[in-house]
Design a protein around this motif. Sequence first.
Motif, mmCIF file in Angstrom:
data_model
loop_
_atom_site.group_PDB
_atom_site.id
_atom_site.type_symbol
_atom_site.label_atom_id
_atom_site.label_comp_id
_atom_site.label_asym_id
_atom_site.label_seq_id
_atom_site.Cartn_x
_atom_site.Cartn_y
_atom_site.Cartn_z
ATOM 1 N N ALA A 141 -3.232 -0.190 9.194
ATOM 2 C CA ALA A 141 -2.595 0.513 8.067
ATOM 3 C C ALA A 141 -3.520 0.524 6.851
ATOM 4 C CB ALA A 141 -1.273 -0.159 7.720
ATOM 5 N N THR A 151 -5.630 6.074 -0.654
ATOM 6 C CA THR A 151 -4.721 5.122 -1.307
ATOM 7 C C THR A 151 -5.553 4.030 -1.985
ATOM 8 O OG1 THR A 151 -3.070 5.512 0.404
ATOM 9 C CG2 THR A 151 -2.814 3.511 -0.919
ATOM 10 N N ALA A 200 0.831 -1.209 0.000
ATOM 11 C CA ALA A 200 0.000 0.000 0.000
ATOM 12 C C ALA A 200 0.866 1.260 0.000
ATOM 13 C CB ALA A 200 -0.943 -0.003 1.207
ATOM 14 N N GLU A 201 1.942 1.235 0.756
ATOM 15 C CA GLU A 201 2.866 2.383 0.769
ATOM 16 C C GLU A 201 3.486 2.611 -0.608
ATOM 17 O OE1 GLU A 201 6.190 2.200 3.586
ATOM 18 O OE2 GLU A 201 4.682 1.746 5.121
ATOM 19 N N ASN A 257 -7.431 7.635 3.507
ATOM 20 C CA ASN A 257 -6.644 8.696 2.867
ATOM 21 C C ASN A 257 -6.579 8.579 1.340
ATOM 22 O OD1 ASN A 257 -4.470 7.028 2.080
ATOM 23 N ND2 ASN A 257 -3.274 7.494 3.922
ATOM 24 N N GLY A 301 -5.281 3.561 4.766
ATOM 25 C CA GLY A 301 -5.225 3.683 3.310
ATOM 26 C C GLY A 301 -6.592 3.897 2.681
HETATM 27 C C1 LIG Z 1 -2.110 6.722 3.683
HETATM 28 O O1 LIG Z 1 -2.221 5.312 3.686
HETATM 29 C C2 LIG Z 1 -1.108 4.630 3.159
HETATM 30 C C3 LIG Z 1 -1.477 3.153 3.083
HETATM 31 O O2 LIG Z 1 -1.746 2.601 4.337
HETATM 32 C C4 LIG Z 1 0.126 4.911 4.003
HETATM 33 O O3 LIG Z 1 1.229 4.280 3.427
HETATM 34 C C5 LIG Z 1 0.336 6.410 4.065
HETATM 35 O O4 LIG Z 1 1.392 6.685 4.954
HETATM 36 C C6 LIG Z 1 -0.912 7.134 4.540
HETATM 37 N N1 LIG Z 1 -0.674 8.569 4.462
HETATM 38 C C7 LIG Z 1 -1.001 9.400 5.433
HETATM 39 C C8 LIG Z 1 -0.693 10.832 5.207
HETATM 40 O O5 LIG Z 1 -1.562 9.004 6.434
#
Ligand SMILES: *[C@@H]1O[C@H](CO)[C@@H](O)[C@H](O)[C@H]1NC(C)=O
Length: 504
Positions: A312, A321, A257-258, A319, A316
């Motif tokens: 996590a 993702t 996901a990252e 936000n 995602g």
């Molecule tokens: C958004 O979610 C992704 C996937 O879990 C993660 O890698 C990322 O750090 C998150 N971004 C924020 C700003 O929270």
Amino acid sequence: MAEQVFDLLIINGVVVTTDETREVDIAVIGEKIAAVEDRGSFKNAQAKKIIDAEGGWVMPGGISNHMQVHLQEPQLFGKGSSCDTFETGTRSAICGGTTTIIAFAPQSKTENSLLDALARTYAKAEGTCYSDYSFHLLVGNPSEQALSEFPILRSKGISSLKIYMTYEALQLSDYQILDVLFEARRHRITTLIHAENNDLILWMTRKLEERNLLAPKYHATSHPPLAEIEATYRAICLSEFIDVPILLVHVSSPTAAETIRAAQTERNLPIYAETCPQYLFLTKHDLDKPGFEGARCVCSPPPRDSPADHAALWRGLSNGTFTILSSDHCPFLYDDTTTGKKTCITAQHPQGHFKYIPNGIPGVETRLPLILSALTTSPSLLPLQKFVQTTSTNPAKLYGLYPRKGALLPGGVSDADLVIWYPPPGLEPFELRNEMLHHACDYTPYEGKVVRQWARWTVLRGRVVWERDGVGLVGRKGEGVFVERGGSSLRGRVRGEEWEVRGF
Ligand SMILES: *[C@@H]1O[C@H](CO)[C@@H](O)[C@H](O)[C@H]1NC(C)=O
Ligand SMILES: [Zn+2]
């Protein structure tokens, strides 16, 4: 002027769409949303049927874009084949608030055409569905003929396909993936990619076999996160090279996901991603049960390590993702030795062997209730509008169904596909049991899980098809129709017209 008579009014609901949450009433004429007005506006209107939502949420019907029903060919894992047909799979869908499904039309490696696969699948679905439906072509052999058929697929209302980087029966080489992505770009077809590194899985499987470690839990060991992470990054690179959007399906690893997040935000690429309830609620420990029990939760990629992974993925979803929260409904009977999970129990492997366990779990009916129940207890996990966006609006946009589906736009723009939930805080908590479900599967991986939301009514194109507090299932087999799809309305290429595709 004659007084307007509506076919259906939904009053006293809290209407939640991707864009807003409002106390409005909804009027339906025929199969379409006719008007959405302030609460009480239709007090004096005439209607053939009225649903009083009593303060419950009213949302556009769910879209489950990831369904395998009757996947009899090709056989991916020993002798397994899906226990749901289009009939039972779509029946299960509407009872959980999902009004449109997109299932797979599988082309095997030994056939050249995609159109045969489409015709075969269409024949199975036609006249048997409870929900509306469409198909993704599952491309097992991107032959010259198959690639030349992409424009014909578009003319038939099919605008997406799925390819695999793993599974011997379906895996494409990177070369073949480039071929598919290139043609997909020319014809505005959305490509779904199952990203896992096949060799890594095979290598790990052999190592486990050498030590005679064959129990269901070793399925998770044989599909480590790095297999997903590497293939995800490779898929992103191939997509960037061709300059075409892709959707990474059933993402389970936070690191994958990252990687996707970085592609979206740092490289500004149109990379879309999907996750599924099994990666938010199950862990690899669900595969570690006495005897063969863990086989119930065997799917690929496998559920990951711990609640930290779940957290996590929830992040995602919040936000952006993840574009889509889908079911990946791929049900096999548990207690069955001819087509189910137990086909891997043989004279040679009396305790079974993880590598032959059919990969997949049922989930189309539980998808929305499980998520909404979790949000009832922990609202900070995901805003309700994001829930609607990832389970209905975004799939509609990505797969060319919007705004007919995935929205509640008045004036006949949107179909009257609705799901109406119980007023907050929901039902008295109860334990989920497989007997409550309408699929053909003999188990749910969520048996005993405490829930407090369920679809109270489901409405498909203006007709009530599920009434939980009444007779239950009121929809009829064959009521669902094939929906023709256009191109994706989500963001497309990055380099735009920089390349002349035809001269490439
Ligand atoms: C958004 O979610 C992704 C996937 O879990 C993660 O890698 C990322 O750090 C998150 N971004 C924020 C700003 O929270
Ligand atoms: Zn897959």
